[in-house]
Design an enzyme around this catalytic site. Structure first.
Site, short mmCIF file in Angstrom:
data_model
loop_
_atom_site.label_atom_id
_atom_site.label_comp_id
_atom_site.label_asym_id
_atom_site.label_seq_id
_atom_site.Cartn_x
_atom_site.Cartn_y
_atom_site.Cartn_z
N ILE B 134 0.84 -1.19 0.00
CA ILE B 134 0.00 0.00 0.00
C ILE B 134 0.88 1.24 0.00
CG2 ILE B 134 -1.89 1.20 1.16
CD1 ILE B 134 -2.48 -1.44 2.64
N CYS B 135 0.67 2.07 -1.00
CA CYS B 135 1.52 3.27 -1.15
C CYS B 135 1.53 4.11 0.12
CB CYS B 135 1.01 4.10 -2.32
SG CYS B 135 1.77 5.72 -2.43
N PHE B 136 0.33 4.39 0.64
CA PHE B 136 0.27 5.34 1.75
C PHE B 136 0.75 4.77 3.07
CE2 PHE B 136 -1.89 8.12 -1.05
CZ PHE B 136 -1.59 9.37 -0.55
N LYS B 150 1.68 10.13 6.58
CA LYS B 150 1.71 10.52 5.17
C LYS B 150 0.39 11.16 4.74
CE LYS B 150 2.95 8.20 0.83
NZ LYS B 150 3.65 6.99 0.34
#
Lengths: 133, 260
Positions: B134-136, B150
């Site tokens: 997951i990017c975040f 973030k």
């Protein structure tokens, strides 16, 4: 200070920072030390398929670093005859040794006269020094 | 320096990614585009394995489309956000060819955008090493955090001397929905973990910020940082045509989106 990196004498270079070593009508291709440094840590190399016909300065394959995805272009036209499968599991080899174990593909060169469109080491060095920033 | 400003409003996931690629393809001058997603959608990085890194069954069950980006990085659920994309020739504005420096200079514009709506975002100087699809859920170089959480992440593509960088600015974040759409042994625990690492404008300010407010903040941030003279524009006919083709032949196909 700008990072120029190693520029081996015996190779030819593109403006997109690929290198090629031509020997007996075959060319081994990779990206330059400057390129691997600018890309940051490489996490994936999408190798071209053996048999792919590559055109000079046309997309050959794709590399992904932790922060960007970039296309790699063929320095000369030819048929891809071999790829560096080790990069599938060890993409960091491109960072560690871009002119050695980090090579990407080998092609059978169609027309060796296309080499005149490439830069030699000295010209590439000047080109890098002349780039903005 | 003149810069195109394009607000394409709400579009579906496939159209959004097709438009970004089309602008990159024809890019000769800088373009700042802002947009939203008609329905919550997941975008995955160029090289991500959808089968392993997304809860495919839950995405299907909740009709969440999955689209693959041409940029790198990890998966993002695009939901309550404004997405920006910034497309420019890399030699403009002495924009560094160095990828990290280009992130930094764009991050500075985003910091100014957040500042406009009253949020003090910090540019993350060191990546947090956290293995996550997951990017975040992790912060990388030059991404933005507020109180160590973030609030905006970006991904980049380089193509023949041109840069595409895009990313969301979170208006609100649904921790439970995110946790459900990604693989985990325990979605509740994952949601708790996300709460510790991700924030949003709503969480920080306690209010809903509108799309229009966000758009003008983003525009202001880029204007101030890059000294741009913005002019409102639309996609050209050739950009629209290529975007239509890319949507049909690439972004709406399983061959592209689910490739392994």
């Amino acid at each position: 200070m700008k990072y120029i990196g190693k520029i081996p004498e015996e190779l030819k270079y593109t403006k997109e920072h690929e290198w090629v070593k031509i020997e007996s009508a075959h060319g081994v291709i990779g990206i330059t030390d400057y390129a691997q440094h600018a890309l940051t840590d490489i996490v994936f190399v999408e190798l071209p398929q053996v048999g792919k016909k590559a055109g000079q300065f046309k997309p050959l394959c794709v590399v992904e670093s932790v922060k960007s995805v970039s296309d790699i272009f063929a320095p000369v036209s030819g048929d891809v005859v071999e790829v560096n499968d080790n990069l599938s599991n060890n993409p960091e080899h491109v960072n560690q040794d871009p002119y050695g174990i980090g090579w990407i593909a080998k092609i059978k060169v169609f027309d060796e006269s296309e080499v005149k469109n490439l830069m030699n080491a000295e010209e590439y060095k000047k080109y890098l020094e002349g780039l903005e920033h | 320096m003149k810069c195109r400003f394009i607000d394409t409003g709400h579009k579906d996931a496939y159209t959004n990614m097709a438009i970004d690629e089309s602008i990159l393809n024809f890019c000769k001058k800088p373009t700042l585009r802002v947009y939203q997603w008609t329905a919550p959608s997941i975008s995955v990085g160029y090289n991500q394995n959808v089968g392993k890194e997304i809860n495919f069954d839950n995405c299907k069950k909740h009709k969440v489309p999955i689209v693959r980006r041409i940029t790198g990085g990890k998966a993002v659920l695009h939901d309550k956000e404004v997405t920006y994309s910034f497309i420019l020739p890399e030699n403009l504005l002495e924009m560094p060819r160095d990828i990290l420096k280009s992130y930094k200079v764009i991050a500075q514009a985003l910091v100014l955008a957040f500042e406009t709506i009253g949020i003090k975002a910090i540019i993350q100087k060191q990546p947090q090493k956290l293995a996550t699809p997951i990017c975040f859920n992790s912060s990388n170089w030059y991404e933005l955090t507020v109180n160590n959480k973030k609030i905006s992440g970006s991904a980049q593509r380089r193509l023949k001397g041109k840069i595409l960088q895009h990313g969301p600015l979170l208006i609100d974040f649904d921790y439970e929905k995110n946790a459900m759409l990604f693989p985990s042994d325990n979605a509740k625990e994952l949601a708790e973990g996300l709460k510790k690492r991700i924030t949003s404008i709503k969480r920080e300010l306690g209010i809903d910020v509108s799309y229009n407010e966000m758009v003008s903040a983003i525009k202001h941030g880029f204007q101030k940082n890059f000294k741009f003279d913005f002019f409102e524009d639309e996609l050209t006919n050739e950009e629209k045509k290529l975007a239509d083709t890319l949507k049909k032949e690439k972004y709406s196909t399983d061959t592209w989106n689910l490739k392994t």
